[in-house]
Design a protein around this motif. Sequence first.
Motif, PDB file in Angstrom:
ATOM      1  N   GLY A  28       0.790  -1.212   0.015  1.00 45.84           N
ATOM      2  CA  GLY A  28      -0.004   0.020  -0.016  1.00 45.84           C
ATOM      3  C   GLY A  28       0.802   1.226  -0.013  1.00 45.84           C
ATOM      4  O   GLY A  28       0.329   2.213  -0.763  1.00 45.84           O
ATOM      5  N   GLY A  29       2.103   1.136   0.694  1.00 42.02           N
ATOM      6  CA  GLY A  29       2.619   2.551   0.647  1.00 42.02           C
ATOM      7  C   GLY A  29       3.861   2.503  -0.442  1.00 42.02           C
ATOM      8  O   GLY A  29       4.491   3.862  -0.110  1.00 42.02           O
ATOM      9  N   SER A  30       3.793   1.907  -1.198  1.00 41.80           N
ATOM     10  CA  SER A  30       4.927   1.928  -2.141  1.00 41.80           C
ATOM     11  C   SER A  30       4.484   2.726  -3.183  1.00 41.80           C
ATOM     12  O   SER A  30       3.701   2.912  -3.907  1.00 41.80           O
ATOM     13  N   PRO A  31       5.468   3.747  -3.560  1.00 40.66           N
ATOM     14  CA  PRO A  31       5.259   4.774  -5.061  1.00 40.66           C
ATOM     15  C   PRO A  31       5.329   4.095  -6.139  1.00 40.66           C
ATOM     16  O   PRO A  31       4.818   4.580  -6.987  1.00 40.66           O
ATOM     17  N   PHE A  32       5.882   2.930  -6.227  1.00 44.47           N
ATOM     18  CA  PHE A  32       6.158   2.320  -7.302  1.00 44.47           C
ATOM     19  C   PHE A  32       4.811   1.626  -7.641  1.00 44.47           C
ATOM     20  O   PHE A  32       4.282   1.425  -8.834  1.00 44.47           O
ATOM     21  N   VAL A  33       4.107   1.167  -6.528  1.00 44.81           N
ATOM     22  CA  VAL A  33       2.811   0.317  -6.762  1.00 44.81           C
ATOM     23  C   VAL A  33       1.955   1.480  -7.122  1.00 44.81           C
ATOM     24  O   VAL A  33       0.859   1.311  -7.877  1.00 44.81           O
ATOM     25  N   VAL A  48       5.925  10.938 -17.104  1.00 46.23           N
ATOM     26  CA  VAL A  48       6.874  11.503 -16.149  1.00 46.23           C
ATOM     27  C   VAL A  48       6.267  12.063 -14.984  1.00 46.23           C
ATOM     28  O   VAL A  48       6.775  12.022 -13.757  1.00 46.23           O
ATOM     29  N   ASP A  49       5.105  12.615 -15.162  1.00 45.28           N
ATOM     30  CA  ASP A  49       4.187  13.218 -13.730  1.00 45.28           C
ATOM     31  C   ASP A  49       4.196  11.866 -12.859  1.00 45.28           C
ATOM     32  O   ASP A  49       4.238  11.832 -11.857  1.00 45.28           O
ATOM     33  N   ILE A  50       3.621  10.639 -13.436  1.00 52.65           N
ATOM     34  CA  ILE A  50       3.468   9.539 -12.856  1.00 52.65           C
ATOM     35  C   ILE A  50       4.876   8.871 -12.146  1.00 52.65           C
ATOM     36  O   ILE A  50       4.718   8.765 -11.057  1.00 52.65           O
ATOM     37  N   ALA A  51       5.946   9.121 -12.849  1.00 50.58           N
ATOM     38  CA  ALA A  51       7.327   8.508 -12.401  1.00 50.58           C
ATOM     39  C   ALA A  51       7.503   9.511 -11.139  1.00 50.58           C
ATOM     40  O   ALA A  51       8.372   8.995 -10.374  1.00 50.58           O
ATOM     41  N   ALA A  52       7.211  10.841 -11.506  1.00 47.13           N
ATOM     42  CA  ALA A  52       7.842  11.721 -10.455  1.00 47.13           C
ATOM     43  C   ALA A  52       6.741  11.802  -9.337  1.00 47.13           C
ATOM     44  O   ALA A  52       7.024  12.813  -8.189  1.00 47.13           O
ATOM     45  N   SER A  53       5.748  10.956  -9.148  1.00 45.84           N
ATOM     46  CA  SER A  53       4.854  11.313  -8.082  1.00 45.84           C
ATOM     47  C   SER A  53       5.298  11.275  -6.611  1.00 45.84           C
ATOM     48  O   SER A  53       4.980  11.580  -5.579  1.00 45.84           O
TER      49      SER A  53
END
Length: 225
Positions: free
Chosen positions: A14-19, A155-160
Motif C-alpha cells: 500500500g505505501g509503495s510509490p512504485f505500486v 513523467v508526472d506518474i514517475a515523479a509522484s
Amino acid sequence: MAQVQEEVQLLGVGGSPFVRRIQIALKLKGVHYTYIEENLRNKSDLLLKFNPIHKKVPVFFHNGKPLAESLVILEYIDETWENYPIFPQQPYEKALARFWSKFIDDKCLPAISKAAWTVNKEEREKGIEESLQALQFLENELKHKFFGGVNINIVDIAASYLAFWLPLVEEAIGLKFLSSGKFPKLYKWSQEFINHPIVKANLPPKEGILGFFKSRYAALTTASK
C-alpha cells in the motif's frame, strides 16, 4: 487495438510509490483491476514465482501474464489500453518521456535516498547536493502545468514520489529539498499533481507513511551514535 479488460491484477504494498504509479495509471485509463496486498517481510510464493529476479513489487498480471518493474508495466498498460494516453504519441517526445522517467528512477530517487538515509556525513552531504542538482534538471524541464502539458503523463506518474512521499521524508528528517523558493515550478507542479482528483484518490494515508519514515530516521540516528 481492442481495449481488453479481462483479468487484471496488481500485487503490491500500500505505501509503495512504485505500486501507486500503476494504480494511478490504471485509474486514469478506467481499467478495472484486482489488488493483492503483499507482505515484504514474509514474501509470498506468488511474488517469488513471478518476480524471482528482484523479488519486489509491483507485479502486474494481464490475463495471467506477469510483468515486473513499474516503468515497464506503465508502458505495457499504455500500449494495451488506448484511453487516456500516458505516453506522447510522437516518437521524439515519447523517447524524451522515457528518458526523464528513467532519470527520476536512476538519478533523482537514489540521490534523495542517499541524502535522507545515509549515516556517513560526507556521503549525506553529497546526496543532498546530488538531489538538488537532479531537482534543478526537472525544474528546467517543466514547461507546463504537468510534464505532459495539460494532462498527466508518464513523467508526472514517475515523479509522484517527489510530490507526495518527499514532503513526508522532509518532515521526518528535518531537511527541505522541494521548496517553493528553490524550485517554484516543481513545487507548483507537486501541488497540482497531488490534488488531481484521480491521483488524490489513489494515494496512501499520510500518517502511516510519515510514521514509517520517522521510525526509520530514529533508528538511523540511534545507530550512528
